[in-house]
Design an enzyme around this catalytic site. Sequence first.
Site, PDB file in Angstrom:
ATOM      1  N   LEU A 166      35.237  43.949  96.685  1.00 19.71           N
ATOM      2  CA  LEU A 166      34.272  43.876  95.592  1.00 19.71           C
ATOM      3  C   LEU A 166      33.288  42.732  95.768  1.00 19.71           C
ATOM      4  O   LEU A 166      33.042  41.952  94.860  1.00 19.71           O
ATOM      5  CB  LEU A 166      34.987  43.740  94.243  1.00 19.71           C
ATOM      6  CG  LEU A 166      35.748  44.964  93.737  1.00 19.71           C
ATOM      7  CD1 LEU A 166      36.352  44.677  92.382  1.00 19.71           C
ATOM      8  CD2 LEU A 166      34.829  46.161  93.654  1.00 19.71           C
ATOM      9  N   CYS A 167      32.807  42.578  96.987  1.00 22.51           N
ATOM     10  CA  CYS A 167      31.795  41.542  97.182  1.00 22.51           C
ATOM     11  C   CYS A 167      30.623  42.118  97.971  1.00 22.51           C
ATOM     12  O   CYS A 167      30.102  41.500  98.883  1.00 22.51           O
ATOM     13  CB  CYS A 167      32.382  40.311  97.853  1.00 22.51           C
ATOM     14  SG  CYS A 167      33.385  40.669  99.279  1.00 22.51           S
TER      15      CYS A 167
END
Lengths: 288, 140
Positions: free
Chosen positions: A87-88
């Site tokens: 999730l980056c």
Amino acid sequence: MAVGKEIRTQIGSIKNTQKITSAMQLVAASKMRKAQERMGATRPYADRILDVIGHLAHANPEYNHLYLEEREIKRVGYIVVSTDRGLCGGLNANLFKQVVSELGRHHGAQVEVDLAVIGSKAIGFFKSFGGNVIATAGNVGDNPTVADLIGSVKVMMDAYEEGRIDRLYVVYNRFVNTMTQSPTVQQLLPLEKSEAFDESLGDHWDFIYEPGAARVLEQLLTRYIESLVYQSVVENLACEQAARMVAMKAATDNAGSLIDELELVYNKARQAAITQEISEIVSGAAAL
Amino acid sequence: MAKTMKCNVVSAERELYSGDVEMVIASGELGDLGVTPGHSPLITTLKPGPVRLVFGDRDDELFYVSGGFLEVVPSGVNILTDTGDRAENLDEAAAVHAKAEAQRLLEEQHADFDYTRAAVELAEAVARLRVIEQLRNRRA
């Protein structure tokens, strides 16, 4: 009212997701500040030791340390620094793309590659992608210590000392600013000469070494590699938080516009239903 | 104004000093050494102990370093240390305590006793006290 029940549940679930992403954005923002501070604090040391090593590479030591000599390249080593969590955004994907293109280049030149990977994401990626992984370090957390990383670094340095690899690189994301992180490949071994150097010394000079060239160089070079790898891990952490913050902000914004659209659809459906009901009543009354 | 040179003192955690100095005095592996402008290139390892920066036009500054490296190049002096601090920030009580603790460990020698670590800790604590002592003498 039965109309638009599905749309309403959908809006509800998007709102929940939006809450999560906006919370993650705030967490990432505060973690990023901390990571950035840590990165700033360790930078002077890394910069200075880089200077010293650069000077050393220009000197002509009577003792020739292994780390200073260029060898013919038959096999190279990479230390790949990635994040532990996802999730980056495209942070890890861009980094791996860079590594894969490097691997392709070496493959073309008949050079074999060994990998030491830091971070769970890279461990997962190279498990499925393939590649000769000889050391891993996962779950380094938000507060890495040199001791956490030393194992995989040591493996690579031993390999270099024993001549199993002839060159060592580290790959990590360089923190440019909050919006930009650039995947970077940096050569660790053998040492590269620094460009900015006082030329007044000329070509034939050397340091005075106390207590002796061998011991000073050994200690200094080991410390240098450790500090470089540590610095790259710390920098990668700052990148992770920055990238996550940006990705989560985008996700929150997207959820917002999705909700707006759905609300429009929902309202239209509701109005249509009301209009229909009224016209049904009116026509019913007219028929009487 | 006498001749000066650039000097940087950095620890792994932060930058301690950066600027011009007249002389640097540090405790090297083979003994204390003073470096003035024009010194020939030198690299030495440092023992835990004081680093004194002499400015000439104002009071000297005293630092504690836990060991590391000192490099002299024509452009100046670089001091790299793992941990270090300004002498004024040192905690005397903590240093005395650390010294006593290390000595106790060295004397008792338990089964899980780590000789090297205790010896290093003792050396660092003693060095810290030495720096504090120096600072006090100067003030007196």
